[in-house]
Motif scaffolding. Structure first.
Motif, PDB file in Angstrom:
ATOM      1  N   LEU A  37       0.925  -1.299   0.360  1.00  0.00           N
ATOM      2  CA  LEU A  37       0.117  -0.181  -0.227  1.00  0.00           C
ATOM      3  C   LEU A  37       0.935   1.344   0.108  1.00  0.00           C
ATOM      4  N   PHE A  38       1.608   1.395   0.493  1.00  0.00           N
ATOM      5  CA  PHE A  38       3.001   2.660   0.639  1.00  0.00           C
ATOM      6  C   PHE A  38       3.410   2.431  -0.228  1.00  0.00           C
ATOM      7  N   ILE A  39       4.120   1.320  -1.129  1.00  0.00           N
ATOM      8  CA  ILE A  39       4.436   1.446  -2.535  1.00  0.00           C
ATOM      9  C   ILE A  39       3.780   2.317  -3.564  1.00  0.00           C
ATOM     10  N   VAL A  40       2.427   2.032  -2.772  1.00  0.00           N
ATOM     11  CA  VAL A  40       1.313   2.605  -3.943  1.00  0.00           C
ATOM     12  C   VAL A  40       1.635   3.808  -4.133  1.00  0.00           C
ATOM     13  N   LEU A  41       1.503   4.240  -3.079  1.00  0.00           N
ATOM     14  CA  LEU A  41       0.725   5.554  -2.652  1.00  0.00           C
ATOM     15  C   LEU A  41       1.873   6.584  -2.598  1.00  0.00           C
ATOM     16  N   PHE A  42       2.898   6.009  -2.456  1.00  0.00           N
ATOM     17  CA  PHE A  42       4.013   6.686  -3.378  1.00  0.00           C
ATOM     18  C   PHE A  42       4.462   7.247  -4.843  1.00  0.00           C
ATOM     19  N   ALA A  43       4.018   6.120  -5.383  1.00  0.00           N
ATOM     20  CA  ALA A  43       4.057   5.565  -6.593  1.00  0.00           C
ATOM     21  C   ALA A  43       3.335   6.728  -7.181  1.00  0.00           C
ATOM     22  N   ALA A  44       1.715   6.635  -6.596  1.00  0.00           N
ATOM     23  CA  ALA A  44       0.644   7.158  -6.886  1.00  0.00           C
ATOM     24  C   ALA A  44       0.735   8.944  -6.335  1.00  0.00           C
ATOM     25  N   SER A  45       1.965   9.433  -6.088  1.00  0.00           N
ATOM     26  CA  SER A  45       2.347  11.187  -5.623  1.00  0.00           C
ATOM     27  C   SER A  45       2.937  10.925  -6.528  1.00  0.00           C
ATOM     28  N   GLU A  46       4.307  10.562  -7.458  1.00  0.00           N
ATOM     29  CA  GLU A  46       4.737  10.838  -7.744  1.00  0.00           C
ATOM     30  C   GLU A  46       4.108  11.412  -9.069  1.00  0.00           C
ATOM     31  N   VAL A  47       3.035  10.566  -9.590  1.00  0.00           N
ATOM     32  CA  VAL A  47       2.031  10.783 -10.456  1.00  0.00           C
ATOM     33  C   VAL A  47       3.000  10.302 -12.470  1.00  0.00           C
ATOM     34  N   SER A  86       2.619   7.120 -14.759  1.00  0.00           N
ATOM     35  CA  SER A  86       1.994   6.689 -14.674  1.00  0.00           C
ATOM     36  C   SER A  86       2.320   4.602 -14.873  1.00  0.00           C
ATOM     37  N   GLU A  87       3.965   5.186 -15.742  1.00  0.00           N
ATOM     38  CA  GLU A  87       4.452   4.071 -16.112  1.00  0.00           C
ATOM     39  C   GLU A  87       5.290   3.351 -14.669  1.00  0.00           C
ATOM     40  N   LYS A  88       5.329   3.771 -13.964  1.00  0.00           N
ATOM     41  CA  LYS A  88       5.723   3.346 -12.769  1.00  0.00           C
ATOM     42  C   LYS A  88       4.826   2.456 -12.061  1.00  0.00           C
ATOM     43  N   PHE A  89       3.786   3.102 -12.054  1.00  0.00           N
ATOM     44  CA  PHE A  89       2.659   2.607 -11.480  1.00  0.00           C
ATOM     45  C   PHE A  89       2.096   1.589 -11.886  1.00  0.00           C
ATOM     46  N   GLN A  90       2.132   1.480 -13.046  1.00  0.00           N
ATOM     47  CA  GLN A  90       1.674  -0.196 -14.414  1.00  0.00           C
ATOM     48  C   GLN A  90       2.833  -0.329 -13.426  1.00  0.00           C
ATOM     49  N   LYS A  91       3.720  -0.815 -13.857  1.00  0.00           N
ATOM     50  CA  LYS A  91       4.559  -1.469 -13.342  1.00  0.00           C
ATOM     51  C   LYS A  91       5.023  -2.074 -12.397  1.00  0.00           C
ATOM     52  N   ILE A  92       4.612  -1.432 -10.859  1.00  0.00           N
ATOM     53  CA  ILE A  92       4.655  -2.130  -9.335  1.00  0.00           C
ATOM     54  C   ILE A  92       3.102  -2.262  -9.622  1.00  0.00           C
ATOM     55  N   SER A  93       1.988  -2.019 -10.455  1.00  0.00           N
ATOM     56  CA  SER A  93       0.588  -3.206  -9.918  1.00  0.00           C
ATOM     57  C   SER A  93       0.954  -4.416 -10.911  1.00  0.00           C
ATOM     58  N   GLU A  94       1.150  -4.506 -11.387  1.00  0.00           N
ATOM     59  CA  GLU A  94       1.509  -5.329 -12.325  1.00  0.00           C
ATOM     60  C   GLU A  94       2.172  -6.720 -11.624  1.00  0.00           C
ATOM     61  N   SER A  95       4.000  -5.882 -11.049  1.00  0.00           N
ATOM     62  CA  SER A  95       5.202  -6.655  -9.662  1.00  0.00           C
ATOM     63  C   SER A  95       3.941  -7.631  -8.776  1.00  0.00           C
ATOM     64  N   GLN A 128      -1.519 -12.289  -5.762  1.00  0.00           N
ATOM     65  CA  GLN A 128      -2.418 -13.065  -6.364  1.00  0.00           C
ATOM     66  C   GLN A 128      -2.035 -13.950  -6.981  1.00  0.00           C
ATOM     67  N   GLY A 129      -0.935 -14.184  -7.693  1.00  0.00           N
ATOM     68  CA  GLY A 129      -1.033 -14.816  -9.079  1.00  0.00           C
ATOM     69  C   GLY A 129      -1.255 -14.402 -10.386  1.00  0.00           C
ATOM     70  N   GLY A 130      -1.312 -13.516  -9.918  1.00  0.00           N
ATOM     71  CA  GLY A 130      -2.029 -12.390 -12.034  1.00  0.00           C
ATOM     72  C   GLY A 130      -2.771 -11.314 -11.554  1.00  0.00           C
ATOM     73  N   THR A 131      -4.184 -11.507 -11.775  1.00  0.00           N
ATOM     74  CA  THR A 131      -4.937 -10.191 -11.725  1.00  0.00           C
ATOM     75  C   THR A 131      -5.904 -10.253 -10.951  1.00  0.00           C
ATOM     76  N   GLY A 132      -6.030  -8.189 -10.543  1.00  0.00           N
ATOM     77  CA  GLY A 132      -6.225  -7.829  -9.059  1.00  0.00           C
ATOM     78  C   GLY A 132      -6.565  -7.180  -9.618  1.00  0.00           C
ATOM     79  N   VAL A 133      -6.918  -6.201  -8.147  1.00  0.00           N
ATOM     80  CA  VAL A 133      -7.958  -5.065  -8.483  1.00  0.00           C
ATOM     81  C   VAL A 133      -6.654  -4.042  -8.095  1.00  0.00           C
ATOM     82  N   LEU A 134      -5.633  -4.210  -8.144  1.00  0.00           N
ATOM     83  CA  LEU A 134      -4.415  -3.605  -8.546  1.00  0.00           C
ATOM     84  C   LEU A 134      -4.118  -3.202 -10.328  1.00  0.00           C
ATOM     85  N   GLU A 135      -4.593  -4.164 -10.663  1.00  0.00           N
ATOM     86  CA  GLU A 135      -4.401  -4.103 -12.262  1.00  0.00           C
ATOM     87  C   GLU A 135      -6.637  -3.655 -12.983  1.00  0.00           C
TER      88      GLU A 135
END
Length: 256
Positions: A31-41, A43-52, A58-65
């Motif tokens: 959560l903290f990593i996602v919030l940090f990435a979102a604060s930096e605005v 989108s490319e980093k956010f997508q990579k973190i989401s997928e990772s 969750q082994g694949g797709t999830g809410v972050l995707e």
């Protein structure tokens, strides 16, 4: 007597709570990593973190995707409804370089009308006349308005006239003002002025000094020249002609 056997092993402590605790820590870290990435605005980093994290947790797709689309803030916030309409009716100032020759002539023509109205109201016609030329607006002050014969001293009454005329020279943007002194061809016998050169130059300078008592005028825009007897407007052969040649000319220059 039968011996009691000691327990070889103590009861095992239940550690099942560590699993949800570790999961909570992992989720908080995510959560903290996602919030940090979102604060930096970014989108490319956010997508990579989401997928990772989706793959790891969750082994694949999830809410972050299916994250919300975050638009980068490339431009500052603008809400025109909150901006006051300051000086909405005030016309934009026109720079000297932006003014067309036609507009320049229109302004000079309007200024000529104002000066002519002043001349008429003060009863100074035809001793002061105006002329719109290709170089600008010229007005001529003839003999008897400013100086007595052979003198460069401006009378007190004439001084008032010069001060009033100075107000017409205030323009925006400021225009160059050229002041010229002229005489007839009769030699001066004054001990103060050895020749008509000195007399005409002194008249132009004294006139300019009174104009520049107006604080709204810029001295850098002014120049004074004495031409003596060498630029007559008519023949010096008659008294009337010589009177016409004894004059001070003021040119309000065009912007060209």
């Amino acid at each position: 007597m039968k011996r009691k056997h000691r327990k070889k092993h103590e009861d095992h402590v239940d550690e099942s709570w560590l699993i949800p605790y570790a999961d909570i820590l992992t989720l908080l870290l995510a959560l903290f990593i996602v919030l940090f990435a979102a604060s930096e605005v970014d989108s490319e980093k956010f997508q990579k973190i989401s997928e990772s994290f989706n793959n790891e947790l969750q082994g694949g797709t999830g809410v972050l995707e299916k994250q919300a689309v975050i638009e980068p803030f490339d431009e500052p916030f603008k809400d025109t409804t909150l901006i006051p309409q300051i000086q909405q009716d005030k016309p934009a100032k026109v720079n000297e370089e932006e003014m067309s020759p036609q507009q320049d002539q229109i302004e000079l023509r309007e200024l000529q009308k104002k000066i002519d109205s002043y001349i008429k109201a003060k009863g100074l016609s035809p001793r002061i006349v105006t002329e719109l030329t290709s170089k600008g607006l010229l007005f001529k002050i003839k003999e008897g308005v400013l100086y007595s014969s052979g003198s460069a001293d401006i009378s007190q009454q004439a001084r008032i006239t010069v001060i009033e005329l100075s107000n017409f020279l205030v323009t925006d943007p400021p225009r160059n003002i050229f002041i010229e002194g002229h005489t007839d061809n009769v030699p001066t016998y004054s001990g103060v002025f050895p020749s008509n050169w000195e007399l005409s130059a002194a008249r132009a300078i004294n006139f300019m000094k009174i104009l520049l008592e107006n604080n709204n005028l810029d001295p850098k825009k002014f120049s004074a020249t004495g031409y003596g007897e060498y630029q007559p407007t008519t023949s010096n052969d008659t008294a009337l002609g010589r009177a016409e040649n004894r004059r001070v000319e003021v040119l309000i220059s065009s912007y060209e």
